[in-house]
Motif scaffolding. Structure first.
Motif, mmCIF file in Angstrom:
data_model
loop_
_atom_site.group_PDB
_atom_site.id
_atom_site.type_symbol
_atom_site.label_atom_id
_atom_site.label_comp_id
_atom_site.label_asym_id
_atom_site.label_seq_id
_atom_site.Cartn_x
_atom_site.Cartn_y
_atom_site.Cartn_z
ATOM 1 N N LYS A 62 0.992 4.757 -8.395
ATOM 2 C CA LYS A 62 0.831 6.156 -8.779
ATOM 3 C C LYS A 62 0.298 6.943 -7.596
ATOM 4 C CE LYS A 62 -0.447 5.047 -13.518
ATOM 5 N NZ LYS A 62 -1.517 5.169 -14.520
ATOM 6 N N PRO A 63 0.743 8.187 -7.424
ATOM 7 C CA PRO A 63 0.194 8.999 -6.333
ATOM 8 C C PRO A 63 -1.249 9.411 -6.632
ATOM 9 C CG PRO A 63 1.768 10.266 -7.608
ATOM 10 C CD PRO A 63 1.800 8.870 -8.145
ATOM 11 N N HIS A 69 -6.482 13.931 1.762
ATOM 12 C CA HIS A 69 -5.687 12.736 2.009
ATOM 13 C C HIS A 69 -4.963 12.329 0.734
ATOM 14 C CE1 HIS A 69 -7.748 12.385 5.825
ATOM 15 N NE2 HIS A 69 -8.900 12.492 5.174
ATOM 16 N N SER A 70 -3.707 11.957 0.887
ATOM 17 C CA SER A 70 -2.950 11.506 -0.276
ATOM 18 C C SER A 70 -2.377 10.130 0.011
ATOM 19 C CB SER A 70 -1.837 12.493 -0.616
ATOM 20 O OG SER A 70 -0.932 12.592 0.444
ATOM 21 N N GLY A 71 -2.130 9.397 -1.052
ATOM 22 C CA GLY A 71 -1.579 8.062 -0.917
ATOM 23 C C GLY A 71 -1.151 7.572 -2.284
ATOM 24 N N GLU A 75 0.905 -1.288 -6.609
ATOM 25 C CA GLU A 75 1.717 -1.743 -7.721
ATOM 26 C C GLU A 75 1.168 -3.093 -8.165
ATOM 27 O OE1 GLU A 75 6.395 -2.667 -8.677
ATOM 28 O OE2 GLU A 75 5.718 -2.606 -6.614
ATOM 29 N N TRP A 76 1.166 -3.354 -9.489
ATOM 30 C CA TRP A 76 0.657 -4.617 -9.992
ATOM 31 C C TRP A 76 1.455 -5.061 -11.194
ATOM 32 C CZ3 TRP A 76 -2.338 -4.623 -14.694
ATOM 33 C CH2 TRP A 76 -2.625 -3.358 -15.199
#
Length: 97
Positions: A62-63, A69-71, A75-76
């Protein structure tokens, strides 16, 4: 076979998953590359119970933003494990009062 503790990372304990306990269903975060058979054998080896079925799903990244700062989150993979009838419930899902 891989080490069972490498396949099963941690239990997922939320309000929704605590409702599953009555049906002998438990939710775990598992390794992304693990398949249903490996997950079943790992749960049986770690907890000493009989597993009836395993359902898996991948939780997408998910964003997220932290200030400017964004990232993305990681994933799991999630596994919903149904224990066989007559199996003992797992201890760490029991709430202590």
């Amino acid at each position: 076979m891989k080490n069972p503790r490498d396949i099963i990372k941690r239990p997922v304990i939320t309000e929704r998953t605590s409702e599953f306990v009555e049906q002998l269903k438990y939710v775990f975060e598992v390794d992304l590359k693990a398949n249903k058979t490996e997950i079943k054998l790992a749960i049986e080896a770690i907890f000493g119970v009989k597993v009836a079925s395993v359902n898996t799903l991948r939780m997408p990244a998910k964003p997220r933003r932290y200030g400017r700062h964004s990232g993305y989150t990681s994933e799991w993979k999630k596994a919903i494990v149904q224990l066989a009838e007559g199996s003992k419930p797992l201890e760490f899902f029991e709430a202590s009062v």
